[in-house]
Design a protein around this motif. Structure first.
Motif, PDB file in Angstrom:
ATOM      1  N   LEU A 293       1.169  12.543  -7.577  1.00 46.90           N
ATOM      2  CA  LEU A 293      -0.099  11.819  -7.766  1.00 46.90           C
ATOM      3  C   LEU A 293      -0.282  10.798  -6.654  1.00 46.90           C
ATOM      4  CD1 LEU A 293      -2.542  11.246  -9.697  1.00 46.90           C
ATOM      5  CD2 LEU A 293      -1.152   9.416 -10.684  1.00 46.90           C
ATOM      6  N   ARG A 294      -1.486  10.790  -6.087  1.00 45.03           N
ATOM      7  CA  ARG A 294      -1.800   9.802  -5.061  1.00 45.03           C
ATOM      8  C   ARG A 294      -3.219   9.288  -5.244  1.00 45.03           C
ATOM      9  NH1 ARG A 294      -2.491  12.016   0.872  1.00 45.03           N
ATOM     10  NH2 ARG A 294      -3.054   9.820   1.131  1.00 45.03           N
ATOM     11  N   GLY A 295      -3.487   8.104  -4.722  1.00 43.06           N
ATOM     12  CA  GLY A 295      -4.857   7.667  -4.520  1.00 43.06           C
ATOM     13  C   GLY A 295      -5.344   8.295  -3.241  1.00 43.06           C
TER      14      GLY A 295
ATOM     15  N   ASP B 178       5.107  15.565   0.823  1.00 44.73           N
ATOM     16  CA  ASP B 178       4.839  14.525   1.840  1.00 44.73           C
ATOM     17  C   ASP B 178       3.410  13.995   1.798  1.00 44.73           C
ATOM     18  OD1 ASP B 178       3.887  16.855   2.879  1.00 44.73           O
ATOM     19  OD2 ASP B 178       5.077  16.796   4.726  1.00 44.73           O
ATOM     20  N   HIS B 179       2.506  14.668   1.089  1.00 43.93           N
ATOM     21  CA  HIS B 179       1.152  14.121   0.909  1.00 43.93           C
ATOM     22  C   HIS B 179       0.992  13.394  -0.434  1.00 43.93           C
ATOM     23  CE1 HIS B 179      -0.729  15.419   4.612  1.00 43.93           C
ATOM     24  NE2 HIS B 179      -0.328  16.664   4.429  1.00 43.93           N
ATOM     25  N   GLY B 180       2.093  13.223  -1.176  1.00 40.15           N
ATOM     26  CA  GLY B 180       2.019  12.339  -2.330  1.00 40.15           C
ATOM     27  C   GLY B 180       2.327  12.932  -3.689  1.00 40.15           C
TER      28      GLY B 180
ATOM     29  N   PHE C  57      -3.310  18.445   9.157  1.00 39.61           N
ATOM     30  CA  PHE C  57      -3.286  17.383   8.159  1.00 39.61           C
ATOM     31  C   PHE C  57      -2.024  16.553   8.428  1.00 39.61           C
ATOM     32  CE2 PHE C  57      -4.065  16.429   3.343  1.00 39.61           C
ATOM     33  CZ  PHE C  57      -4.133  15.072   3.641  1.00 39.61           C
ATOM     34  N   PRO C  58      -2.146  15.554   9.323  1.00 45.74           N
ATOM     35  CA  PRO C  58      -0.970  14.742   9.658  1.00 45.74           C
ATOM     36  C   PRO C  58      -0.404  14.029   8.425  1.00 45.74           C
ATOM     37  CG  PRO C  58      -2.768  14.335  11.201  1.00 45.74           C
ATOM     38  CD  PRO C  58      -3.338  15.139  10.071  1.00 45.74           C
ATOM     39  N   VAL C  59       0.857  13.699   8.494  1.00 43.65           N
ATOM     40  CA  VAL C  59       1.539  12.963   7.421  1.00 43.65           C
ATOM     41  C   VAL C  59       1.937  11.600   7.960  1.00 43.65           C
ATOM     42  CG1 VAL C  59       3.647  12.873   6.028  1.00 43.65           C
ATOM     43  CG2 VAL C  59       2.431  15.039   6.306  1.00 43.65           C
TER      44      VAL C  59
ATOM     45  N   GLY D 293      -2.812   5.165  -2.032  1.00 40.65           N
ATOM     46  CA  GLY D 293      -1.348   5.148  -2.094  1.00 40.65           C
ATOM     47  C   GLY D 293      -0.796   6.487  -2.550  1.00 40.65           C
ATOM     48  N   LYS D 294       0.177   7.002  -1.805  1.00 41.54           N
ATOM     49  CA  LYS D 294       0.855   8.238  -2.202  1.00 41.54           C
ATOM     50  C   LYS D 294       1.953   7.902  -3.211  1.00 41.54           C
ATOM     51  CE  LYS D 294       1.725   9.593   2.192  1.00 41.54           C
ATOM     52  NZ  LYS D 294       1.951  10.521   3.346  1.00 41.54           N
ATOM     53  N   TRP D 295       2.309   8.870  -4.061  1.00 43.85           N
ATOM     54  CA  TRP D 295       3.377   8.706  -5.074  1.00 43.85           C
ATOM     55  C   TRP D 295       3.094   7.523  -5.994  1.00 43.85           C
ATOM     56  CZ3 TRP D 295       5.127   8.339   0.269  1.00 43.85           C
ATOM     57  CH2 TRP D 295       5.282   9.586   0.845  1.00 43.85           C
TER      58      TRP D 295
HETATM   59  N1  MTE Z   1       3.278   5.282  -0.872  1.00 44.74           N
HETATM   60  C1  MTE Z   1       2.689   5.230   0.333  1.00 44.74           C
HETATM   61  N2  MTE Z   1       1.400   5.614   0.423  1.00 44.74           N
HETATM   62  C2  MTE Z   1       0.772   5.583   1.622  1.00 44.74           C
HETATM   63  C3  MTE Z   1       1.447   5.118   2.779  1.00 44.74           C
HETATM   64  C4  MTE Z   1       2.805   4.708   2.652  1.00 44.74           C
HETATM   65  O1  MTE Z   1       3.465   4.265   3.615  1.00 44.74           O
HETATM   66  N3  MTE Z   1       3.391   4.795   1.405  1.00 44.74           N
HETATM   67  N4  MTE Z   1       0.790   5.075   3.968  1.00 44.74           N
HETATM   68  C5  MTE Z   1      -0.668   5.131   3.965  1.00 44.74           C
HETATM   69  C6  MTE Z   1      -1.158   5.493   5.264  1.00 44.74           C
HETATM   70  S1  MTE Z   1      -0.901   4.367   6.499  1.00 44.74           S
HETATM   71  C7  MTE Z   1      -1.896   6.632   5.481  1.00 44.74           C
HETATM   72  S2  MTE Z   1      -2.686   6.884   6.964  1.00 44.74           S
HETATM   73  C8  MTE Z   1      -2.025   7.675   4.443  1.00 44.74           C
HETATM   74  C9  MTE Z   1      -1.658   9.013   5.017  1.00 44.74           C
HETATM   75  O2  MTE Z   1      -1.801  10.039   4.078  1.00 44.74           O
HETATM   76  P1  MTE Z   1      -1.283  11.484   4.464  1.00 44.74           P
HETATM   77  O3  MTE Z   1       0.179  11.372   4.836  1.00 44.74           O
HETATM   78  O4  MTE Z   1      -1.524  12.342   3.284  1.00 44.74           O
HETATM   79  O5  MTE Z   1      -2.090  11.936   5.678  1.00 44.74           O
HETATM   80  O6  MTE Z   1      -1.208   7.402   3.335  1.00 44.74           O
HETATM   81  C10 MTE Z   1      -1.238   6.065   2.907  1.00 44.74           C
HETATM   82  N5  MTE Z   1      -0.508   5.964   1.664  1.00 44.74           N
END
Ligand code: MTE
Ligand code: MO
Length: 213
Positions: A155-157, A150-152, A31-33, A176-178
């Motif tokens: 809360l993330r979308g 690192d995955h958010g 699961f890349p970040v 969007g993460k965080w």
């Molecule tokens: N807040 C935030 N959300 C983000 C990003 C970011 O730079 N900042 N990058 C996006 C990108 S380019 C990708 S590919 C995914 C990656 O999610 P992951 O790190 O959980 O794999 O997050 C997305 N959400």
């Protein structure tokens, strides 16, 4: 090592044959970040999620209040614009469509786009029909555990492909993460990566990776 390599290739062939591997993608079992900037810290005392813009009434939830909202679980295939795909990922969180159906959020008829506002001024835009589809989730948990920082976390979308469904599937960056805010908009506004040249629609099946290529 060799076993693991063959395992990945077999898995990828199987996904390709069943039509689940979009063009130009390869399967990862990790699961890349990926993100721009630092991983923000989380303080449950001061965290809030603000819902604003084209809504009948603006609302701001604390972390405690957000955790009382109705919850949903989904399993999706994730497709990143950097060409990795991760299959059958399990998410839990809150569906925007449910919040609207149950009256927690009342968008105005003029609301046609959603801008996700994240920590450190990161933003990402999606059309409202994408935000309301079952393959977009405001996620708190991945694979049965709270999100990792690192995955958010917290809360993330997250957006992906639900097997067997016909919903539009954008690349993973459209989540969007965080997350800290949801802005309903009448007009579209480009988010962070969209301003940097990523494709605004981002449909994985059409390989809409970059705006100019
Ligand atoms: N807040 C935030 N959300 C983000 C990003 C970011 O730079 N900042 N990058 C996006 C990108 S380019 C990708 S590919 C995914 C990656 O999610 P992951 O790190 O959980 O794999 O997050 C997305 N959400
Ligand atoms: Mo990305």
């Amino acid at each position: 090592m060799l076993n693991k390599l063959f395992g990945r290739r077999d898995d990828e062939d199987e996904k390709r044959q069943s039509g689940r591997l979009p063009p130009g993608q390869s399967l990862t079992q990790r699961f890349p970040v990926l993100h721009y900037g630092p991983v923000p810290s989380f303080n449950p005392q001061t965290w809030s999620l603000r819902v604003f813009g084209e809504v009948e009434q603006e609302v701001t939830w604390t972390w405690e209040q957000f955790n009382q909202l109705p919850r949903t679980q989904i399993t999706m295939d994730l497709h990143c614009v950097t060409r990795w795909s991760k299959f059958d990922t399990a998410w839990e969180g809150v569906a925007l469509a449910t919040l609207i159906a149950e009256g927690f959020i009342k968008p105005k008829p003029s609301a046609r786009y959603l801008l996700q506002h994240c920590e450190n001024d990161f933003t990402v835009n999606i059309p409202i029909e994408v935000a309301l589809a079952p393959n977009f989730l405001l996620a708190t948990h991945y694979d049965g555990q709270p999100l990792s920082p690192d995955h958010g976390y917290p809360l993330r979308g997250v957006i992906g492909h639900i097997v067997g469904s016909e919903h539009k599937t954008p690349y993973l960056w459209k989540g969007g993460k965080w997350l800290r805010g949801l802005e309903f908009m009448a007009q579209d506004r480009l988010g962070f990566w969209e301003q940097a040249g990523y494709h605004n629609e981002a449909d994985v099946w059409k390989e809409e990776r970059f705006a100019y290529d």
